[in-house]
Design a protein around this motif. Sequence first.
Motif, short mmCIF file in Angstrom:
data_model
loop_
_atom_site.label_atom_id
_atom_site.label_comp_id
_atom_site.label_asym_id
_atom_site.label_seq_id
_atom_site.Cartn_x
_atom_site.Cartn_y
_atom_site.Cartn_z
N SER A 186 0.83 -1.21 0.00
CA SER A 186 0.00 0.00 0.00
C SER A 186 0.86 1.26 0.00
O SER A 186 0.60 2.21 -0.75
N ALA A 236 -1.25 -2.98 -9.53
CA ALA A 236 -1.92 -2.09 -8.57
C ALA A 236 -0.98 -0.97 -8.13
O ALA A 236 -1.40 0.18 -7.96
N ASP A 259 -2.95 2.44 -6.75
CA ASP A 259 -4.15 2.02 -6.03
C ASP A 259 -3.70 1.34 -4.73
O ASP A 259 -3.38 0.15 -4.72
#
Length: 217
Positions: free
Chosen positions: A92, A181, A186
């Motif tokens: 993340s 990703a 994202d």
Amino acid sequence: MPSARPSSTDAYSLILEAIDIGTYRPGDRLVESELAERFGVSRTPVREALQRLETQSLLSRDGRSLIVASLDHNQMSELYVVRRELEGLAASLAARHATAEEVRILREMVEDDNALIGDPAALSRANRRFHKQIHLASHNRYLVQQLDLVHRTMALMATTSLAAVGRTQIAQTEHDKIVAAIEAKDEDAAGAALREHISVAFMTRLKQDANARQEEG
């Protein structure tokens, strides 16, 4: 001018790397004099390095001998729970902070590693490099330190989940999804993809262990 004598930090790194690459496997006995000779260092830094590795639970006592530790079922489960969450956080943060160059390197790693499908040992080494790159791309030094400890402990597992039939192909597909990703910035998708990747690896390892117990029985 003579070169500096190797320090306990050097000896620690050398022994740790030997465990990580499988030169020493869980259950193997580590003898101070043999290690000093192998790595060309004196026995004092080796002794200090062994004490440090024992403190970190990477080595355990078998009588008076030190052996490479192994993980029981509960320890392995606990390790994967922590790894899943920390790796997900790293992905993340990588989606948020990674530079264009770091993202490009991740993409190139996935593409290059496709050539290793079918070679679990080589792909296992490439897998460690890939995950380390994601850790660094998180740009969080404290998270990187914790993940380094987790991955050192992973070396105490006798086999790699990539040795399971078909796992190398699946793992590469999962890596591609993680990088996609991160490329898209994202954060939620990157974290979810990496946590799922670790969950699948854990389930694969549980199946490997179950099959091994069945064969022993």
